[in-house]
Scaffold this active site. Structure first.
Site, short mmCIF file in Angstrom:
data_model
loop_
_atom_site.label_atom_id
_atom_site.label_comp_id
_atom_site.label_asym_id
_atom_site.label_seq_id
_atom_site.Cartn_x
_atom_site.Cartn_y
_atom_site.Cartn_z
N ASP A 43 -2.49 -13.12 -36.32
CA ASP A 43 -2.20 -12.72 -37.14
C ASP A 43 -1.64 -14.17 -37.23
O ASP A 43 -1.48 -14.29 -38.94
CB ASP A 43 -0.47 -12.27 -37.36
CG ASP A 43 0.72 -12.30 -36.37
OD1 ASP A 43 -0.46 -12.99 -34.99
OD2 ASP A 43 1.19 -11.49 -35.81
N ASP A 100 -14.77 -12.64 -42.86
CA ASP A 100 -14.83 -12.65 -43.55
C ASP A 100 -13.97 -13.01 -44.96
O ASP A 100 -13.51 -13.45 -45.73
CB ASP A 100 -14.53 -11.38 -44.24
CG ASP A 100 -15.73 -10.14 -44.31
OD1 ASP A 100 -16.77 -11.15 -44.10
OD2 ASP A 100 -16.02 -8.76 -44.54
N LYS A 116 -4.86 -12.13 -29.30
CA LYS A 116 -3.21 -11.43 -29.27
C LYS A 116 -2.69 -11.77 -28.76
O LYS A 116 -2.85 -10.23 -27.69
CB LYS A 116 -3.56 -10.36 -29.84
CG LYS A 116 -1.93 -9.24 -31.02
CD LYS A 116 -1.33 -10.46 -31.63
CE LYS A 116 -0.44 -9.95 -32.01
NZ LYS A 116 0.53 -10.17 -33.01
#
Ligand code: NAD
Length: 358
Positions: free
Chosen positions: A225, A253, A193
């Site tokens: 993102d 996940d 990021k």
């Protein structure tokens, strides 16, 4: 060939059930490929609390440090939920990871074409999916100091954590990811990021530096993102992803769920010498413990990862992965991956079928 030592930690609830099947498979490839693997057993988690009062006894750490690889079932369960936080089974897991400095977490998300219907995405987007997420496991915001909850001058409370990575921490995880990419499709996407967080500006810079050592690997960068969006939009664009602890926690996940069943996913946590701990991604499933219905394939596939990454036996690893695939081709399914028309089997029958296929 020198004898290799594997420490087996069955753990709790379904842990011993799935480990028994994984050990059968390991014994078979040990014979078939003359691997000279010696097994030793130890306690971790609730089993260790029951035996010694501690979730990660010193004896287990000593055995783990002497081993070439560790195979873990899963730890935890309601039986131990009432005890103090620092003595819980899950603390045993964190302790052994940090005692062995297992900084690199490798989590493949592989979609067996036979199970494409189990994904929440349409089969065409996930069929043949084969991603490896390399997550930094012992640094970043989960461990950064200072951290805490403090009271400000105006009386309001403020929670705070520190996101930091030293160059050496970035270098070692980047190298692990490039090495992993070298034995796959040679494409690495580093997720950060860096438009907002200085710590990840440095991350990107160091990953670029390390890429010079691996000219064959095509390196790309993606903001986290966008990476989350791309994982559910077009997951097959990825080969290897490398990222920090928190982003890796979330993205791995997400990637896992693309494959439909948590009962199919192995993982590895490695140190700088390639010594590692191998375990299924799922927990100890207390709700089905003792019923003989748990899916042992994630643990069996963890054995394959162990052979590939810590025991230098890639042919044996390939053989296990092919055996799992052929058992699925034959229509055998545990309850978690069962659909109409398939043959429902329990934990032991699934393990036996993989051994037969070997
Ligand atoms: P879980 O992964 O154990 O179970 C979630 C659901 O998936 C349950 O319905 C379970 O029956 C099912 N499931 C999991 N593994 C399966 C398998 N192999 N075959 C068929 N079905 C399977 O997660 P949870 O219920 O949140 O946690 C249970 C316990 O496990 C808790 O004590 C938790 O702290 C612990 N845990 C341990 C680890 C680990 O040892 N690495 C990881 C996660 C959770």
């Amino acid at each position: 060939m020198k004898n290799r030592r594997v420490l087996v930690l069955p753990g709790d609830n379904i842990g011993p059930e799935i480990i028994a099947e994984a050990v059968k498979v390991l014994d078979r490839v040990n014979d078939n490929f003359e691997l000279n693997i010696d097994l030793e057993y130890g306690d971790l988690g609730g089993a260790a609390i029951d035996a010694t009062g501690e979730p990660c006894p010193e004896a287990t750490v000593i055995k783990a440090k002497a081993a070439d690889a560790i195979l873990l079932g899963a730890v935890g369960g309601p039986k131990w939920d009432g005890i103090e936080r620092h003595l819980r089974p899950e603390k045993g897991l964190l302790n052994i990871r940090s005692a062995l400095d297992l900084f690199g977490n490798l989590r493949p998300a592989i979609m067996y074409p036979q199970l494409a219907h189990a994904s929440s995405l349409k089969a065409e987007f996930v069929s043949g999916l084969d991603i490896l997420i390399v997550r930094e496991l012992v640094g970043g915001i989960y461990f950064g100091e200072p951290r805490g909850i403090r009271t400000l001058n105006n009386g309001e409370r403020e929670g705070f954590n520190t996101y930091k990575y030293a160059e050496s921490e970035i270098r070692r995880i980047a190298r692990m990811a490039f090495e992993a990419a070298m034995v796959r499709d040679k494409r690495l996407c580093s997720v950060d990021k860096s438009n907002v967080l200085e710590a990840t500006i440095l991350w990107r810079e160091i990953v670029e530096q390390i890429s010079l050592e691996y000219p064959e690997v095509e390196l790309s960068h993606m903001y986290v993102d966008n990476a989350a969006m791309q994982l559910v939009k077009e997951p097959k664009q990825f080969d290897v992803i490398v990222t920090g602890n928190m982003f890796g926690d979330i993205l791995s996940d997400t990637a896992a769920m693309l494959t439909g069943s948590i009962g199919m996913l192995p993982s590895a946590s490695l140190d700088k010498n390639g010594v590692g701990m191998y375990e299924p991604c799922h927990g100890s499933a207390p709700d089905i413990a003792g019923e003989g219905v748990a899916n042992p394939l994630a643990t069996i596939l963890s054995v394959a990862m162990m052979l590939r990454y810590s025991l230098n036996a890639p042919s044996a690893a390939d053989a296990i992965e092919s055996a799992v695939s052929s058992v699925l081709d034959d229509g055998l399914r545990t309850g978690d991956i069962f659909t109409e028309g398939m043959t429902k089997v329990g934990t032991v029958d699934m393990g036996n079928a993989v051994v037969r296929a070997l």
